[in-house]
Design an enzyme around this catalytic site. Sequence first.
Site, PDB file in Angstrom:
ATOM      1  N   ASP A  11      -7.791 -11.708   3.576  1.00 33.31           N
ATOM      2  CA  ASP A  11      -8.259 -10.991   2.392  1.00 33.31           C
ATOM      3  C   ASP A  11      -9.730 -10.696   2.624  1.00 33.31           C
ATOM      4  O   ASP A  11     -10.546 -11.623   2.729  1.00 33.31           O
ATOM      5  CB  ASP A  11      -8.098 -11.848   1.131  1.00 33.31           C
ATOM      6  CG  ASP A  11      -6.638 -12.025   0.739  1.00 33.31           C
ATOM      7  OD1 ASP A  11      -5.849 -11.093   0.972  1.00 33.31           O
ATOM      8  OD2 ASP A  11      -6.291 -13.087   0.195  1.00 33.31           O
ATOM      9  N   ASP A 130       2.097  -7.144  -6.436  1.00 33.00           N
ATOM     10  CA  ASP A 130       1.442  -8.286  -7.069  1.00 33.00           C
ATOM     11  C   ASP A 130       2.110  -8.486  -8.423  1.00 33.00           C
ATOM     12  O   ASP A 130       2.012  -7.625  -9.298  1.00 33.00           O
ATOM     13  CB  ASP A 130      -0.057  -8.033  -7.256  1.00 33.00           C
ATOM     14  CG  ASP A 130      -0.794  -7.900  -5.929  1.00 33.00           C
ATOM     15  OD1 ASP A 130      -0.296  -8.445  -4.931  1.00 33.00           O
ATOM     16  OD2 ASP A 130      -1.858  -7.250  -5.901  1.00 33.00           O
TER      17      ASP A 130
END
Length: 275
Positions: A11, A130
């Site tokens: 990330d 998500d």
Amino acid sequence: MLTKRIIPCLDVDAGRVVKGVSFLELRDAGDPAELAAFYDQQGGDELVFLDITASSDSRDTIVDVVQRVSDQVFIPLTVGGGIRSVEDVRRMLKAGADKVGMNTAAVSDPKLVKDGAAAFGNQCIVVAIDAKRVGSHHVGSPHTSTDLALDEGSKWQVYTRGGRTPTGIDAVKWATRAVELGAGEILLTSMDEDGQRTGYDLELTSTISETVPVPVIASGGAGELDHLYQALDQGKADAVLAASIFHFGTFTITQAKDYLKQKGVHVRPTYVAPE
């Protein structure tokens, strides 16, 4: 029998690898290219690079960082974050990505999934989802077709813009639609479990794994090696993605693969380059 994959995740925010809890409280975890090289040498089966603030900041993915990362790895690389057009997909593939992940733009413009798959093949297009459990959380108003909207039977809502925006879209319905449009893989992150290290959302993972005919990568919640096994076994996932347990040295990829092999899971052997 197909082997199950272990996928470290980078990330990236402002050119550095970070890790948070439920998409918040980010802490620095190192240089992307250095970590990429480390995981390539360790035996990661693939690598996922997510520019986690590109969409929320309305900017493009940092191509130079992607190029530095791709120079370090000889395993498949998936890049996501800030992908808004077929040309963006092309730029990422030219920068060294093997697959391109899309989340916010895919929800806003589902035709992008279809056009990307038509231009580069289904195997290049990963739709990232998500998802957060429906409950006390804010429910957004769907801005796509109403047949994707949350209903009384919905358990998980899709979020976009790095987990900031609820969409009012049912995660299972959206996964199904994404595959119909041409997604060759689903990268499924439980926002509730992300960074908690208490295990993946097995109900979410198994529900979507059993619904779609393409590989599902489980993401969000790994804290113990048994969590990886649970996601592959009970969660029916084809691959497990993890960040914290690898970035901060809790476990190595070799340890993860050895553990899974002991559990009877088919994994690729870890190749160690000769000195």
